[in-house]
Design an enzyme around this catalytic site. Structure first.
Site, PDB file in Angstrom:
ATOM      1  N   HIS A  36       0.838  -1.195   0.000  1.00 55.81           N
ATOM      2  CA  HIS A  36       0.000   0.000   0.000  1.00 55.81           C
ATOM      3  C   HIS A  36       0.876   1.249   0.000  1.00 55.81           C
ATOM      4  O   HIS A  36       2.066   1.178   0.320  1.00 55.81           O
ATOM      5  CB  HIS A  36      -0.839   0.086   1.288  1.00 55.81           C
ATOM      6  CG  HIS A  36      -1.599  -1.136   1.671  1.00 55.81           C
ATOM      7  ND1 HIS A  36      -2.974  -1.209   1.591  1.00 55.81           N
ATOM      8  CD2 HIS A  36      -1.191  -2.330   2.186  1.00 55.81           C
ATOM      9  CE1 HIS A  36      -3.377  -2.384   2.036  1.00 55.81           C
ATOM     10  NE2 HIS A  36      -2.317  -3.086   2.399  1.00 55.81           N
ATOM     11  N   TYR A  37       0.285   2.398  -0.272  1.00 59.47           N
ATOM     12  CA  TYR A  37       0.882   3.642   0.192  1.00 59.47           C
ATOM     13  C   TYR A  37      -0.045   4.271   1.220  1.00 59.47           C
ATOM     14  O   TYR A  37      -1.240   3.992   1.254  1.00 59.47           O
ATOM     15  CB  TYR A  37       1.251   4.603  -0.930  1.00 59.47           C
ATOM     16  CG  TYR A  37       0.159   5.170  -1.816  1.00 59.47           C
ATOM     17  CD1 TYR A  37      -1.101   5.553  -1.342  1.00 59.47           C
ATOM     18  CD2 TYR A  37       0.422   5.403  -3.172  1.00 59.47           C
ATOM     19  CE1 TYR A  37      -2.063   6.110  -2.167  1.00 59.47           C
ATOM     20  CE2 TYR A  37      -0.531   5.960  -4.002  1.00 59.47           C
ATOM     21  CZ  TYR A  37      -1.762   6.324  -3.492  1.00 59.47           C
ATOM     22  OH  TYR A  37      -2.712   6.881  -4.311  1.00 59.47           O
ATOM     23  N   THR A  38       0.538   5.132   2.085  1.00 64.92           N
ATOM     24  CA  THR A  38      -0.241   5.666   3.195  1.00 64.92           C
ATOM     25  C   THR A  38      -1.226   6.744   2.762  1.00 64.92           C
ATOM     26  O   THR A  38      -2.238   6.960   3.424  1.00 64.92           O
ATOM     27  CB  THR A  38       0.684   6.252   4.271  1.00 64.92           C
ATOM     28  OG1 THR A  38       1.488   7.292   3.687  1.00 64.92           O
ATOM     29  CG2 THR A  38       1.577   5.158   4.856  1.00 64.92           C
ATOM     30  N   GLU A 101       2.714  -0.804   4.464  1.00 63.86           N
ATOM     31  CA  GLU A 101       2.400   0.562   4.060  1.00 63.86           C
ATOM     32  C   GLU A 101       3.700   1.304   3.735  1.00 63.86           C
ATOM     33  O   GLU A 101       4.667   1.249   4.511  1.00 63.86           O
ATOM     34  CB  GLU A 101       1.668   1.302   5.174  1.00 63.86           C
ATOM     35  CG  GLU A 101       0.269   0.787   5.459  1.00 63.86           C
ATOM     36  CD  GLU A 101      -0.788   1.408   4.548  1.00 63.86           C
ATOM     37  OE1 GLU A 101      -0.418   2.239   3.688  1.00 63.86           O
ATOM     38  OE2 GLU A 101      -1.967   1.054   4.715  1.00 63.86           O
ATOM     39  N   HIS A 143      -2.315  -3.066  -3.552  1.00 66.11           N
ATOM     40  CA  HIS A 143      -3.674  -2.915  -3.024  1.00 66.11           C
ATOM     41  C   HIS A 143      -4.662  -2.760  -4.167  1.00 66.11           C
ATOM     42  O   HIS A 143      -5.780  -3.274  -4.119  1.00 66.11           O
ATOM     43  CB  HIS A 143      -3.718  -1.702  -2.089  1.00 66.11           C
ATOM     44  CG  HIS A 143      -4.883  -1.695  -1.160  1.00 66.11           C
ATOM     45  ND1 HIS A 143      -5.205  -0.602  -0.388  1.00 66.11           N
ATOM     46  CD2 HIS A 143      -5.811  -2.645  -0.857  1.00 66.11           C
ATOM     47  CE1 HIS A 143      -6.283  -0.882   0.336  1.00 66.11           C
ATOM     48  NE2 HIS A 143      -6.667  -2.111   0.068  1.00 66.11           N
ATOM     49  N   ASP A 153      -3.470   2.433  -5.106  1.00 68.40           N
ATOM     50  CA  ASP A 153      -2.109   2.396  -4.581  1.00 68.40           C
ATOM     51  C   ASP A 153      -1.461   1.019  -4.760  1.00 68.40           C
ATOM     52  O   ASP A 153      -2.172   0.018  -4.816  1.00 68.40           O
ATOM     53  CB  ASP A 153      -2.105   2.805  -3.098  1.00 68.40           C
ATOM     54  CG  ASP A 153      -2.985   1.936  -2.201  1.00 68.40           C
ATOM     55  OD1 ASP A 153      -4.138   1.676  -2.591  1.00 68.40           O
ATOM     56  OD2 ASP A 153      -2.532   1.539  -1.113  1.00 68.40           O
TER      57      ASP A 153
END
Length: 270
Positions: A36-38, A101, A143, A153
């Site tokens: 994921h990215y945050t 993340e 994700h 993401d």
């Protein structure tokens, strides 16, 4: 508690989140990693949210833009990061996955890039995770791969090639432009289903196609499926089939080797 470190010596800061529960219905532990990215402006803010009991979200790890690693949930516990998702027909992907993340502001508005030191740390972490759990390369996913109707993401600039070079994911070279063979969508859907993507009946296939483009043909994000989409999907499906077959052969060979080992004699030794 002993100090946590990655295999290369990188310290892992332990910040426990209350947002987790037991893994149920998963034999052998997690077999999947979701990246994921945050989508937040600071790593500290992201960690705080992932540890907030009101937010009811979490991940096992977060890697800052500077390459620092934070762990919030033990790997044998079910973190709450995947949400409504599907991969190879499985719907509870929290139960089977480890969530990572990456500290990033996300699409604001363009896709983010990721610092080299952040990806360096990710590669070590992936290697460590995959040394502990049976996570095949076709199950290291974005994700957006598993939740294409909701998520984009880690984005079309994520360096999947570095993960592929390290053997953590399956990737194929983008095919050149090709003449359109007509309606490619039915064949694309069949090929992508072999790779893990899920097309639910009576739902728009476009977000799933876009998720595939985002990862494998990033210059085609927002465009309809075409001959290049089909060529890339077919190549990826073949690569996944080959990887699965190789994994099965390794398992059979290991079983045969164990069966052929001489029995250990009982009684005193030496």
């Amino acid at each position: 508690m002993a100090e946590r470190r990655l295999s290369d010596g990188t310290p892992v800061r332990w910040v426990p989140s209350p947002n987790h529960d037991p893994r149920e219905g998963v034999a052998g532990g997690p077999d999947m990693v979701v990246i994921h990215y945050t989508d937040m402006l600071s790593a500290d803010g992201a960690v705080a949210r992932l540890c907030d009991p009101v937010a009811r979200v979490s991940a096992h790890y977060l890697i800052t833009a500077g390459g620092d690693v934070v762990q919030m949930v033990e790997e044998d516990r079910r973190a709450w990061h995947a949400g409504v998702s599907a991969w190879f027909g499985v719907r509870d992907n929290n139960a089977r996955s480890i969530g990572i993340e990456l500290d990033s502001p996300g699409h604001r508005p363009d896709a983010p890039e990721f610092p080299g030191v952040q990806i360096d740390a990710l590669l070590v972490l992936l290697g460590d995770i995959r040394s502990r759990w049976a996570v095949p390369p076709w199950n290291v996913v974005a994700h957006s791969d598993i939740a294409p109707f909701r998520k984009i993401d880690p984005g079309e600039r994520f360096p999947w090639s570095r993960l592929a070079d390290a053997g953590h994911v399956i990737s194929v070279a983008p095919p050149p432009d090709q003449p359109a063979p007509g309606d490619v969508l039915p064949a694309v859907r069949v090929a992508l289903a072999e790779c893990g993507y899920v097309f639910d009946p009576d739902t728009d296939p476009v977000p799933v196609i876009d998720a595939f483009h985002r990862r494998h043909l990033p210059d085609r994000v927002g465009a309809p499926a075409d001959a290049r989409t089909l060529a890339a999907a077919l190549a990826l499906a073949e690569a996944v089939r080959n990887a699965m077959a190789a994994t099965r052969r390794e398992a059979v060979d290991k079983l045969a080797s164990n069966d052929a080992a001489p029995p250990v004699a009982a009684g005193k030794t030496g």
